[in-house]
Design an enzyme around this catalytic site. Structure first.
Site, PDB file in Angstrom:
ATOM      1  N   HIS A   4      27.146  36.119  37.699  1.00  8.89           N
ATOM      2  CA  HIS A   4      28.036  37.280  37.760  1.00  8.89           C
ATOM      3  C   HIS A   4      27.294  38.588  37.465  1.00  8.89           C
ATOM      4  O   HIS A   4      27.854  39.673  37.656  1.00  8.89           O
ATOM      5  CB  HIS A   4      29.200  37.102  36.776  1.00  8.89           C
ATOM      6  CG  HIS A   4      30.525  37.487  37.340  1.00  8.89           C
ATOM      7  ND1 HIS A   4      30.722  38.651  38.048  1.00  8.89           N
ATOM      8  CD2 HIS A   4      31.733  36.860  37.317  1.00  8.89           C
ATOM      9  CE1 HIS A   4      31.982  38.729  38.422  1.00  8.89           C
ATOM     10  NE2 HIS A   4      32.624  37.648  38.000  1.00  8.89           N
TER      11      HIS A   4
ATOM     12  N   ASP B  62      29.801  40.884  41.975  1.00  6.01           N
ATOM     13  CA  ASP B  62      31.164  40.606  41.541  1.00  6.01           C
ATOM     14  C   ASP B  62      31.830  39.648  42.524  1.00  6.01           C
ATOM     15  O   ASP B  62      31.231  39.220  43.512  1.00  6.01           O
ATOM     16  CB  ASP B  62      31.960  41.910  41.437  1.00  6.01           C
ATOM     17  CG  ASP B  62      31.408  42.808  40.341  1.00  6.01           C
ATOM     18  OD1 ASP B  62      30.965  42.266  39.310  1.00  6.01           O
ATOM     19  OD2 ASP B  62      31.411  44.043  40.522  1.00  6.01           O
TER      20      ASP B  62
END
Length: 456
Positions: free
Chosen positions: A427, A431
């Site tokens: 992450h 995104d």
């Protein structure tokens, strides 16, 4: 007269510092030729046959099968013929120069005697223990403050030891290693850290205090098995996989998204390709081709994170790893420049690397350097998974089994070939929008292979 030369475990490349003896290929008394393999070892990367640079008669072997040896430890000694006059060719005694990465085959240096300081057991003063290099000391040694080289790398048994010292602000050059040729072991660093915590100095060593190690500092020595227990050492390939997976979970904030896709048209396209003649195209190769096309559109996922520099490093090439289960554990061979290969080339390379994985002949270079991994866990008969990212990569695509399922196709219920796709991603590099876009594009290509024509 014959000259006895010592051949040591060479530097096997890729930062490997130790290897386990799997099988001896020669016996004491055998005659060996220059560059003849003498032992098969298993490293954290692969099985390797180690050739000896000397020709002559084997006079000694060091280590039983199953023994782990650090790089630089003696393997065998070889009695070679009389050395020719100065200037004459002497390949038998000087070595072929063709052993392995980073290993010089010049004449072995004379063994030197050196004095080690033995640690007191119960508060007594240190006593001197004289050992020969390459032989284990009479007791564990490694007090802080020992002499070290002023330049060049400090020899340590593993990267974990170096990281342990760095995290605790310990200068490895101040340690005297207790391993062969002064190699610094984990026990040496742990002892120095405990001594530093107790205010100890090299001149006034403290007794070793029993201390329960943390999981990160667990000793290599196996605890005795209790009744009903079977203990298997985590070493070699299995140990390396365990360390890498644990590091991935520890360092990477991963997330997973998944989608079901209708793979009927992809299966038909593959059948048509194979019916046209020529080499057969594997399903894995088609999925790899889809991956490289998707990475061209979403390059954020073809990257790694440099944590120290706090930077995302993006690659302009795709070295595609694929998970393969072997008798020795999970390995991830890497297809170099997968983005520049067609389906036929990918099929051939997958087959070559898979066979090498089964036979244990993958080289360290074939197991490192990947930028993205494809995991086809569907071969185990499962539909889905949340795979652990192959550190230090940023993402992994998982593919489940392809099975007939009810599916709404063109407004009607039909039986279609359905597959579940999952993407686990770091992450930090992107995104959910990027990850979802990548996975949706992969699913679109699976459902409509003609979409790939845009990138061919």
């Amino acid at each position: 007269m014959a000259q006895v030369l010592e051949f040591k475990l060479p530097d096997l490349g890729e930062g490997l510092t130790e290897a386990e003896i799997v099988r001896w290929l020669v016996e004491v008394g055998d005659v060996v030729a220059i560059d003849q393999p003498v032992v098969e070892v298993e490293t954290a990367k692969a099985m390797v046959e180690v050739p000896c640079p000397y020709g002559g008669v084997v006079t000694a072997r060091f280590g039983e099968e199953g023994t782990e040896l650090p790089v630089g430890a003696p393997l065998i000694t070889v009695a070679v013929g009389e050395r020719p006059a100065s200037g004459a060719d002497d390949t038998a005694s000087e070595g072929s120069g063709n052993v392995l990465v980073g290993y010089g085959t010049s004449e072995a240096p004379a063994r030197r005697r050196r004095v080690r300081q033995e640690r007191p057991v119960s508060g007594g003063s240190a006593t001197a223990v004289t050992t020969r290099e390459g032989e284990p000391p009479a007791s564990v040694n490694g007090q802080a403050g020992g002499s070290g080289t002023d330049d060049g790398p400090v020899p340590v048994i593993s990267p974990l030891v170096r990281r342990l010292a760095r995290q605790n602000g310990l200068d490895l050059r101040e340690l005297t290693g207790s391993g062969p040729d002064g190699l610094i072991l984990r026990a040496d660093v742990e002892y120095a850290l405990r001594a530093a915590g107790q205010g100890a100095t090299a001149a006034e060593p403290q007794p070793r205090v029993p201390q329960a190690p943390s999981p990160a500092l667990a000793s290599r020595s196996s605890a005795p098995a209790a009744p009903g227990e079977i203990r298997t050492p985590l070493k070699g390939i299995r140990g390396a996989v365990a360390d890498k997976l644990a590091r991935s979970r520890r360092e990477i904030p991963d997330a997973t998204c998944w989608v079901d896709a209708d793979a009927t048209e992809l299966m038909r396209a593959r059948a048509a390709m194979n019916a046209a003649g020529g080499p057969k195209i594997s399903l894995l190769a088609l999925l790899a081709r889809i991956c490289t096309a998707a990475l061209a559109r979403f390059p954020e996922l073809n990257s790694t994170v440099d944590a120290e520099a706090r930077e995302v490093v993006r690659f302009d090439h795709v070295h595609l790893g694929f998970a393969a289960q072997t008798d020795r554990g999970l390995v991830v061979p890497v297809v170099r420049d997968a983005h520049a290969r067609d389906a036929e080339s990918l099929t051939a390379e997958f087959a070559r690397l898979t066979e090498a994985g089964r036979t244990g002949t993958l080289t360290p270079g074939e197991l490192t350097g990947g930028t993205f991994t494809l995991n086809n866990y569907g071969v185990f008969g499962v539909d889905g998974s949340t795979p652990i990212i192959n550190h230090p990569e940023a993402a992994m695509l998982g593919v489940g089994r392809i099975v007939p399922k009810p599916w709404v196709h063109e407004g009607e219920l039909a039986v279609r070939q359905v597959v579940q796709l999952s993407l686990t991603f770091d992450h930090r590099v992107c995104d959910g929008g990027v990850a979802g876009g990548f996975l949706r594009y992969v699913a679109d290509c699976v459902e409509q292979p003609a979409v790939l024509l845009r990138t061919l």
